[in-house]
Design an enzyme around this catalytic site. Sequence first.
Site, PDB file in Angstrom:
ATOM      1  N   ASP A 302       0.858  -1.174   0.000  1.00  0.00           N
ATOM      2  CA  ASP A 302       0.000   0.000   0.000  1.00  0.00           C
ATOM      3  C   ASP A 302       0.903   1.236   0.000  1.00  0.00           C
ATOM      4  OD1 ASP A 302      -2.983   1.002   1.126  1.00  0.00           O
ATOM      5  OD2 ASP A 302      -1.293   2.233   1.821  1.00  0.00           O
ATOM      6  N   ILE A 303       0.490   2.269  -0.713  1.00  0.00           N
ATOM      7  CA  ILE A 303       1.304   3.488  -0.785  1.00  0.00           C
ATOM      8  C   ILE A 303       1.192   4.238   0.559  1.00  0.00           C
ATOM      9  CG2 ILE A 303       1.674   5.649  -2.039  1.00  0.00           C
ATOM     10  CD1 ILE A 303       0.392   4.253  -4.487  1.00  0.00           C
ATOM     11  N   GLU A 345      -5.178   2.458  -3.351  1.00  0.00           N
ATOM     12  CA  GLU A 345      -3.722   2.536  -3.499  1.00  0.00           C
ATOM     13  C   GLU A 345      -3.089   1.311  -2.853  1.00  0.00           C
ATOM     14  OE1 GLU A 345      -4.786   3.264  -0.026  1.00  0.00           O
ATOM     15  OE2 GLU A 345      -2.822   4.271   0.146  1.00  0.00           O
TER      16      GLU A 345
HETATM   17  P1  GH3 Z   1      -1.213   4.890   4.967  1.00  0.00           P
HETATM   18  O1  GH3 Z   1       0.228   5.168   4.873  1.00  0.00           O
HETATM   19  O2  GH3 Z   1      -1.625   4.440   6.316  1.00  0.00           O
HETATM   20  O3  GH3 Z   1      -1.637   3.917   3.888  1.00  0.00           O
HETATM   21  O4  GH3 Z   1      -1.955   6.264   4.730  1.00  0.00           O
HETATM   22  P2  GH3 Z   1      -2.728   6.716   3.459  1.00  0.00           P
HETATM   23  O5  GH3 Z   1      -2.907   8.171   3.476  1.00  0.00           O
HETATM   24  O6  GH3 Z   1      -2.098   6.168   2.250  1.00  0.00           O
HETATM   25  O7  GH3 Z   1      -4.081   5.932   3.649  1.00  0.00           O
HETATM   26  P3  GH3 Z   1      -5.577   6.306   3.605  1.00  0.00           P
HETATM   27  O8  GH3 Z   1      -6.288   5.008   3.487  1.00  0.00           O
HETATM   28  O9  GH3 Z   1      -5.921   7.205   4.757  1.00  0.00           O
HETATM   29  O10 GH3 Z   1      -5.758   7.126   2.272  1.00  0.00           O
HETATM   30  C1  GH3 Z   1      -5.697   6.568   1.030  1.00  0.00           C
HETATM   31  C2  GH3 Z   1      -6.131   7.629   0.027  1.00  0.00           C
HETATM   32  O11 GH3 Z   1      -5.969   7.192  -1.314  1.00  0.00           O
HETATM   33  C3  GH3 Z   1      -7.574   7.973   0.184  1.00  0.00           C
HETATM   34  C4  GH3 Z   1      -8.103   7.983  -1.221  1.00  0.00           C
HETATM   35  O12 GH3 Z   1      -8.796   9.185  -1.535  1.00  0.00           O
HETATM   36  C5  GH3 Z   1      -6.870   7.898  -2.070  1.00  0.00           C
HETATM   37  N1  GH3 Z   1      -7.143   7.175  -3.304  1.00  0.00           N
HETATM   38  C6  GH3 Z   1      -7.656   5.949  -3.464  1.00  0.00           C
HETATM   39  N2  GH3 Z   1      -7.746   5.645  -4.773  1.00  0.00           N
HETATM   40  C7  GH3 Z   1      -7.272   6.708  -5.466  1.00  0.00           C
HETATM   41  C8  GH3 Z   1      -7.107   7.003  -6.854  1.00  0.00           C
HETATM   42  O13 GH3 Z   1      -7.434   6.217  -7.735  1.00  0.00           O
HETATM   43  N3  GH3 Z   1      -6.548   8.182  -7.173  1.00  0.00           N
HETATM   44  C9  GH3 Z   1      -6.176   9.083  -6.231  1.00  0.00           C
HETATM   45  N4  GH3 Z   1      -5.628  10.247  -6.616  1.00  0.00           N
HETATM   46  N5  GH3 Z   1      -6.337   8.842  -4.934  1.00  0.00           N
HETATM   47  C10 GH3 Z   1      -6.872   7.680  -4.557  1.00  0.00           C
HETATM   48 MG    MG Z   2      -1.984   4.131   1.941  1.00  0.00          MG
END
Ligand code: GH3
Ligand code: MG
Length: 420
Positions: A302-303, A345
Amino acid sequence: MFSVLHVDSNSFYTEIVKDLIAKNSIQYLTARNIKEAFQTLENNKVDLIITGLEFTDGTGDAFILSLYKSDYKKIPIIVLSSRDDLSIKTTLFELGVIDFIPKSLFIERFIPYLNNITLLDSFHKTLQNISIAVLDDNELQIRVIKDIFESYQIKNVDYYLHPHELLSSNKQYGLYLIDFILPNISGERVIWEIRSENKYALIIGISSIDNEKIISQILMSGADDYISKPINKDIFFARLNANLRTYRLLQKLKQKNLELEEMAKLDSLTRLYNHRYIYERLEEEIQRAKRYKHDLSIIMFDIDNFKQVNDIYGHPTGDEVIVKVSSTLKNICRSTDILGRYGGEEFLILLPETGLADGIKLAERLRTQIADLTYSQESLKVTISGGVATLGNQGALELVKKVDNLLYEAKNSGRNKIVY
Ligand code: GH3
Ligand code: MG
């Protein structure tokens, strides 16, 4: 390639005919007299003869007569002559030539033949490229069909005398020619079984009993068309030709459906497999690994802090990161690895035939290469956290749970880390 032999002592006409024929990708052979004509026939496949009527070594009538008495009697002949005389024409038509064209009208009168030849050529090429199955319990009938196909160099044909041989062959053909009256099993049943396995094949029923009931039975059981016995070569090919149009459309449809099926498995942003498909594949790979006692490892990553990426740089930059991470994944992994975007992500990679140690190596390589990526926003850097697990006794759900817990651990112990 269709091949034309032009026999003419006049080189001026030779050039005109040659020009017209060569433009249509038809092979052009030439001879100046009867002797040369027979030599050319001996050394080449000739599909059509165009001949003049005066040669240094004999008359055109004599040449045509000797052709009809030879092994070349089946080759159609067109006469091209400056002598437009009714009694000569009558004699030649009686001999069996298919046309008499005055030299002055050659081009306009020959063009319809050219069109037919090119059409026929593409028809034969299509037929030569389709795998064909013929089923008939009558050996004589098989012989008849074989002769017809072979006369056009169509050799990609398997002949079956028994329905069960065809049905149990596990082979898929593009074109099926099925005798409708068979011993022990109804033709209807055979066609129905073939159709249920081959949605896009062309199936043609052959029947000797040409009544409406049989014809409707053939068509209702799933055939595309029918041909009646005794088989006439010209009607047989004309019928096939008409049906090949349907065949080509069916093949296009098949291709489109395959593309749609493939699209339904993919995530549109990254072109990795989507959540549903990667999970299905995980279940399959687990079964396969257990059955053959092979290794299977999975990586989930996970990113890190991705929400911040979106917040600071905007959503389009977030998308750019996801796409770049996915490309890195595709570059590093083997073609046999199965790559999926599991969530926004979050990524899941299935590694068949891979033990834990190699899985960890790959995950570490991913982690370091992704940390080195640069983006259009120069100050942006992104890391990942991941877990690696190898298959034990679990099912898909438990294995994913395990790797998910490892990922959680990586996040909790500082991120930019692989835990196993
Ligand atoms: P952590 O290191 O704990 O993984 O923190 P995080 O911020 O990566 O995790 P969190 O789950 O809080 O947030 C993930 C974010 O990724 C929230 C969501 O809006 C964003 N996201 C998910 N799919 C996409 C996408 O396809 N494009 C973009 N730009 N953002 C995305
Ligand atoms: Mg993340």
